[in-house]
Design a protein around this motif. Structure first.
Motif, PDB file in Angstrom:
ATOM      1  N   TYR A 193       0.843  -1.201   0.000  1.00 34.30           N
ATOM      2  CA  TYR A 193       0.000   0.000   0.000  1.00 34.30           C
ATOM      3  C   TYR A 193       0.882   1.255   0.000  1.00 34.30           C
TER       4      TYR A 193
ATOM      5  N   ARG B  33       1.093   8.731  -6.211  1.00 37.67           N
ATOM      6  CA  ARG B  33       0.862  10.109  -5.733  1.00 37.67           C
ATOM      7  C   ARG B  33       1.417  11.181  -6.686  1.00 37.67           C
TER       8      ARG B  33
ATOM      9  N   THR C   5       1.303   3.949  -3.053  1.00 33.13           N
ATOM     10  CA  THR C   5       1.047   5.369  -2.803  1.00 33.13           C
ATOM     11  C   THR C   5       2.225   6.212  -3.283  1.00 33.13           C
TER      12      THR C   5
ATOM     13  N   ARG D 230      -7.658  12.802  -5.493  1.00 30.07           N
ATOM     14  CA  ARG D 230      -7.982  11.503  -4.892  1.00 30.07           C
ATOM     15  C   ARG D 230      -9.137  11.721  -3.936  1.00 30.07           C
TER      16      ARG D 230
END
Length: 103
Positions: free
Chosen positions: A73, A81, A77, A87
């Motif tokens: 995760y 990102r 990210t 988001r």
């Protein structure tokens, strides 16, 4: 059950596929009972700023928390990102009295 829905828009249109591919890695994380990453079909002109949608189902809050704590995760990210402009996320507790329609 918790329905986890996340909407993403890319900073640049040429990054949409890279963003989708990066988000697909989240599907390798255990804990979800269903996991999908899809491109927005943009059929609704009022929502055409959304490029990618992540949809996942988790049996409970503990499973969702374990998913978000997984190292993949954090890696995903960090990859996604820089590509994203927007988001938006929602976690919905599914009602036991939900009605499924079959036409």
């Amino acid at each position: 059950m918790i329905r986890h829905i996340v909407f993403f828009s890319a900073k640049r249109q040429e990054d949409v596929e890279a963003m989708r591919a990066g988000l697909t890695a989240l599907g390798t994380i255990p804990h979800s009972s269903l996991f999908e990453v899809s491109l927005n079909s943009k059929v609704d002109p009022l929502s055409d700023e959304i490029d990618v949608v992540v949809y996942a189902e988790f049996p409970d809050e503990a499973a969702l928390a374990a998913y978000k704590a997984h190292p993949t995760y954090a890696e995903t990210t960090a990859t996604v990102r820089p590509l994203r402009e927007l988001r938006l996320s929602a976690d919905i507790v599914a009602a036991n009295d939900a009605v499924q329609r079959r036409d």
